[in-house]
Structures are given as C-alpha cells and as structure tokens.
Design a protein around this motif. Structure first.
Motif, PDB file in Angstrom:
ATOM      1  N   PRO A  15       1.158  19.152  45.737  1.00 27.82           N
ATOM      2  CA  PRO A  15       1.562  19.406  44.557  1.00 27.82           C
ATOM      3  C   PRO A  15       2.931  19.838  44.359  1.00 27.82           C
ATOM      4  N   GLN A  16       3.684  20.241  45.242  1.00 26.49           N
ATOM      5  CA  GLN A  16       5.141  20.708  44.891  1.00 26.49           C
ATOM      6  C   GLN A  16       6.074  19.354  44.768  1.00 26.49           C
ATOM      7  N   TYR A  17       5.515  18.182  45.674  1.00 30.02           N
ATOM      8  CA  TYR A  17       6.187  17.045  45.336  1.00 30.02           C
ATOM      9  C   TYR A  17       5.945  15.955  44.243  1.00 30.02           C
ATOM     10  N   ILE A  18       5.025  16.559  43.484  1.00 25.14           N
ATOM     11  CA  ILE A  18       4.717  15.458  42.262  1.00 25.14           C
ATOM     12  C   ILE A  18       5.687  15.707  41.343  1.00 25.14           C
ATOM     13  N   ASN A  19       6.180  14.374  40.660  1.00 26.38           N
ATOM     14  CA  ASN A  19       7.296  14.187  40.058  1.00 26.38           C
ATOM     15  C   ASN A  19       8.538  14.583  40.447  1.00 26.38           C
ATOM     16  N   THR A  20       8.613  14.257  41.696  1.00 27.97           N
ATOM     17  CA  THR A  20      10.043  14.313  42.539  1.00 27.97           C
ATOM     18  C   THR A  20      10.159  12.958  43.222  1.00 27.97           C
ATOM     19  N   PRO A  21      11.474  12.812  43.580  1.00 24.69           N
ATOM     20  CA  PRO A  21      11.658  11.455  44.436  1.00 24.69           C
ATOM     21  C   PRO A  21      10.961  11.455  45.666  1.00 24.69           C
ATOM     22  N   ILE A  22      10.492  12.710  46.336  1.00 21.53           N
ATOM     23  CA  ILE A  22       9.516  12.532  47.626  1.00 21.53           C
ATOM     24  C   ILE A  22       8.401  11.943  47.073  1.00 21.53           C
ATOM     25  N   GLU A  23       7.799  12.150  45.889  1.00 24.74           N
ATOM     26  CA  GLU A  23       6.311  11.351  45.511  1.00 24.74           C
ATOM     27  C   GLU A  23       6.586   9.929  45.252  1.00 24.74           C
ATOM     28  N   LYS A  24       7.659   9.638  44.758  1.00 23.26           N
ATOM     29  CA  LYS A  24       8.011   8.337  44.613  1.00 23.26           C
ATOM     30  C   LYS A  24       8.453   7.474  46.144  1.00 23.26           C
ATOM     31  N   LEU A  25       8.886   8.019  46.930  1.00 28.37           N
ATOM     32  CA  LEU A  25       9.208   7.565  48.459  1.00 28.37           C
ATOM     33  C   LEU A  25       7.816   7.179  48.913  1.00 28.37           C
ATOM     34  N   LEU A  26       6.957   8.225  48.792  1.00 27.38           N
ATOM     35  CA  LEU A  26       5.545   8.221  49.646  1.00 27.38           C
ATOM     36  C   LEU A  26       4.922   6.931  48.842  1.00 27.38           C
ATOM     37  N   GLN A  27       5.015   6.809  47.807  1.00 26.71           N
ATOM     38  CA  GLN A  27       4.230   5.758  46.812  1.00 26.71           C
ATOM     39  C   GLN A  27       4.816   4.469  47.153  1.00 26.71           C
ATOM     40  N   TYR A  28       6.091   4.267  47.206  1.00 27.79           N
ATOM     41  CA  TYR A  28       6.836   3.010  47.632  1.00 27.79           C
ATOM     42  C   TYR A  28       6.441   2.657  48.854  1.00 27.79           C
ATOM     43  N   HIS A  29       6.860   3.721  50.126  1.00 23.28           N
ATOM     44  CA  HIS A  29       6.584   3.378  51.177  1.00 23.28           C
ATOM     45  C   HIS A  29       5.074   3.311  52.015  1.00 23.28           C
ATOM     46  N   ASN A  30       4.496   4.365  51.771  1.00 23.45           N
ATOM     47  CA  ASN A  30       2.859   4.246  52.377  1.00 23.45           C
ATOM     48  C   ASN A  30       2.071   3.613  51.397  1.00 23.45           C
ATOM     49  N   LEU A  31       2.160   3.838  50.021  1.00 24.29           N
ATOM     50  CA  LEU A  31       1.042   3.429  49.197  1.00 24.29           C
ATOM     51  C   LEU A  31       1.020   1.866  48.577  1.00 24.29           C
ATOM     52  N   GLY A  32       2.508   1.446  48.849  1.00 29.38           N
ATOM     53  CA  GLY A  32       2.540  -0.117  48.459  1.00 29.38           C
ATOM     54  C   GLY A  32       2.913  -0.085  46.652  1.00 29.38           C
ATOM     55  N   TYR A  33       3.271   0.868  46.171  1.00 28.98           N
ATOM     56  CA  TYR A  33       3.511   0.847  44.665  1.00 28.98           C
ATOM     57  C   TYR A  33       4.558  -0.256  44.427  1.00 28.98           C
ATOM     58  N   ASP A  34       4.465  -0.661  43.179  1.00 29.02           N
ATOM     59  CA  ASP A  34       5.668  -1.812  42.810  1.00 29.02           C
ATOM     60  C   ASP A  34       6.782  -1.131  42.576  1.00 29.02           C
ATOM     61  N   PHE A  35       7.864  -1.682  42.704  1.00 28.02           N
ATOM     62  CA  PHE A  35       9.206  -1.002  42.611  1.00 28.02           C
ATOM     63  C   PHE A  35       9.507  -1.109  41.050  1.00 28.02           C
ATOM     64  N   GLU A  36       9.976   0.393  40.678  1.00 34.44           N
ATOM     65  CA  GLU A  36      10.693   0.405  39.446  1.00 34.44           C
ATOM     66  C   GLU A  36      12.255   0.078  39.768  1.00 34.44           C
TER      67      GLU A  36
END
Ligand code: ZN
Length: 181
Positions: A15-36
């Motif tokens: 939870p402490q990483y939600i809405n931080t760049p760490i969440e984004k990093l994990l979404q892009y790298h691990n979860l395959g999210y589309d790039f913003e």
C-alpha cells in the motif's frame, strides 16, 4: 529473514507504494501495462551494470544510473543532480541475484589476466588497479548490501523516498522487499 514479494498482480504492490513512481515501475516492468507519456522523469533508478537486466519502462520516465552492484557511493553527484535539477522525489535502488560484485576477490586472477590479454595492460598496473578498486565495489551479500545502501541514501537525502527492489535475473521480474524488523 527479509521477505521477497513477487509482484504478479496489482494487489501484490504494498500500500505504501500506491500512487508513487514505484507502483508505475512495477506496472510497466512486471505487469506489462501500456506506457504513458512523460514530459519529465519521476524516478531515479540505481541498478547494477549487469548485462542480464533490462527494464521495461517508457521513455522519459526515469533517470538511470548503472554501476557495479548498484553501488551509488561513487555516483552521488549524479544522484544529487537528478534530485536538484531533475526534481525526482523517488529513488528505486535495484539489487539482483548472482551479482558479479559478490566475492569479487575470487575473480582477482581472472581480472588481471583479462586486463593483460584484452586491454593490453601490464601485470603490475593491472594488479594495482584491482587492488585499489575492488574493495570499493566488493559486496558480501546482494540483499544486505541493497538494504544498507538504501538506508544510507535515505539518511543522506531525507526528503527523498529511497525504495529497495530486487531483480531476479532468472525470471526478469522485480520483487519488493519486506524487511524483517
Ligand atoms: Zn550485479
């Protein structure tokens, strides 16, 4: 024992990483999210120079400093630059398994031989080079080093959030680390 958390789903992100760049990093790298699209960097990544690691992140998202073992002790001016001029507020410090900087001393003979054969150095110069620099980069254990380097940077840059992450070179995923208290 420190626990590694394999992030395979949005709900694995602490939870402490939600809405931080760490969440984004994990979404892009691990979860395959589309790039913003990013107009400026939100994050500074410090990671090892190891050739087995490559992050999946959008252009402009992060400054990246790569060094032996992800050791930023000799790159501090560049960290300060990203903070002062780049205005990043978060640093992801990424360690990894099977790091070449662990037990560097065992590689001494090959290191010297390699510099002589591959670079054309003489033996004395190569040996002095190894002896003077190896102690600066040698690490004993990847996770212990990562956590101590995170603590050091958090103390040095108190308004910046420094977050340790672990890169598994066997599955190419980033893991969060839950530190034992
Ligand atoms: Zn490494």
């Amino acid at each position: 024992m420190n626990r590694l958390i394999k992030v395979l789903d949005k709900k694995d992100i602490l939870p402490q990483y939600i809405n931080t760049p760490i969440e984004k990093l994990l979404q892009y790298h691990n979860l395959g999210y589309d790039f913003e699209k990013y107009a400026k960097a939100d994050l500074l990544v410090g990671m090892c120079m190891d050739n087995r690691k490559q992050l999946r992140i959008p252009n402009n998202f992060a400054y990246i400093l790569r060094t032996g073992g992800g050791n930023l002790r000799y790159s501090e001016f560049k960290v300060s630059y990203a903070v002062a001029i780049g205005s990043v507020k978060t640093i992801a410090l990424i360690g990894h398994n099977n790091c070449g900087m662990v037990n560097l001393i065992s590689k001494k003979d090959n290191f010297i031989k390699g510099l002589i054969e591959n670079a054309g150095w003489d033996e004395k110069h190569a040996e002095e080079h190894f002896t003077s620099f190896a102690p600066m980069f040698e690490i004993e254990n990847e996770i212990d080093f990562l956590l101590s380097e995170t603590k050091r940077l958090n103390e040095k840059y108190p308004k910046i959030s420094v977050v340790p992450l672990f890169y598994n070179v066997d599955d190419n995923l980033l893991y969060l680390i839950e530190e034992s208290k």
